[in-house]
Design an enzyme around this catalytic site. Structure first.
Site, short mmCIF file in Angstrom:
data_model
loop_
_atom_site.label_atom_id
_atom_site.label_comp_id
_atom_site.label_asym_id
_atom_site.label_seq_id
_atom_site.Cartn_x
_atom_site.Cartn_y
_atom_site.Cartn_z
N LYS A 64 0.63 -0.84 -0.21
CA LYS A 64 0.08 -0.06 0.13
C LYS A 64 0.56 1.18 -0.13
CE LYS A 64 -4.14 -2.37 2.46
NZ LYS A 64 -5.29 -1.90 3.46
N ASP A 100 -10.30 2.42 2.67
CA ASP A 100 -9.68 1.58 3.78
C ASP A 100 -10.41 2.48 4.94
OD1 ASP A 100 -8.49 -0.73 2.94
OD2 ASP A 100 -6.48 -0.06 2.74
#
Length: 268
Positions: A64, A100
């Site tokens: 990420k 997220d």
């Protein structure tokens, strides 16, 4: 359209199942695959994605933050976080987003309505932790606490939080209303637990962003202590839904997504 999720390991991911259920429910002729890309092969990411002619992809552990140098543009929130879990490809340009935090907090509010007044401890200081902390910081009044094995991990954190070692977090567990594990400990049915729960107060909500297994060793210990537990299923569904909106501009069928994932987790 063609989509994928990249990570390592990735065999456990139910992202393909979830997204394909949504495509089917909406009558879309899209595809979604899981691509296992070890860190040592990440320099080839542009070629790997181009070879599959993708319109967008998700990023999971441990990429990420690693994806950032390969992006042509990045959403303001994702830039602030320094972590991306969704990439939209437009005319060959890679645009990064982070869904997220939004996905997790949307779900957390359904099980802890008084979220604004909660004292929260986040375990781990990686990409997922940053995303969640950033959104929680906009909702929660008390200052957030984040614990990590090494304090150096906080060097690229711009968000103002209480920074703790894991040992400090263990000693003060009883002070928190919500504890959230964002580390990979417990993933893929391993028995790892990021911290001991000896000082846990029974009123505390204990959460893990992992959704498979549905109860990690961390959550099982908390449940045995009598605590309410909350896993990462809602976060998984909600972040996937946000990714789909980003890629297509269309509203997803989140119920179809959730029910399909639940069936697979139950072994049906």
């Amino acid at each position: 359209m063609k989509f994928a999720v990249i990570g390592h390991p990735i065999a456990h991911s139910l992202s393909p199942v979830m997204h394909e259920a949504n495509f089917s429910a909406l009558g879309r002729d899209d595809t979604y695959e899981a691509l296992d890309i070890p860190p040592e092969q990440f320099d080839d990411i542009k070629d790997i994605i181009a070879s599959r002619q993708l319109d967008g992809f998700n990023i999971t552990i441990p990429h990420k933050e690693r994806i950032l140098p390969y992006l042509d543009d990045i959403d303001a929130q994702a830039r602030d976080l320094g972590a991306v879990n969704t990439v939209k490809i437009v005319d060959g340009q890679w645009i990064g987003y982070n869904t997220d935090g939004i996905g997790y907090v949307q779900g957390l509010q359904t099980v802890y309505p008084d979220l604004a007044n909660a004292y929260i401890l986040i375990l781990g200081a990686g990409g997922a932790s940053k995303g969640i902390a950033n959104v929680l910081d906009q909702v929660v009044k008390p200052k957030l606490s984040v614990a990590n094995r090494t304090m150096k991990r906080f060097d690229n954190w711009d968000l103002e939080v209480n920074k703790l070692t894991l040992q400090q977090a263990e000693a003060h567990l009883g002070e928190f209303d919500i504890i959230i594990n964002t580390t990979p400990a417990g993933m893929s049915n391993n028995r790892d637990v990021v911290i001991a729960l000896n000082h846990l107060d029974e009123r505390t909500l204990v959460s893990d962003i992992i959704y498979t297994p549905s109860k990690t060793a961390f959550l099982l210990q908390a449940e045995a202590n009598g605590n309410e537990i909350y896993n990462g299923l809602d976060m998984f569904i909600n972040q996937g839904a946000e990714s789909f909106r980003t890629w297509t501009g269309q509203e997803p069928d989140t119920e179809a997504m959730k029910q399909t994932v639940i069936k697979h987790l139950e072994g049906e």
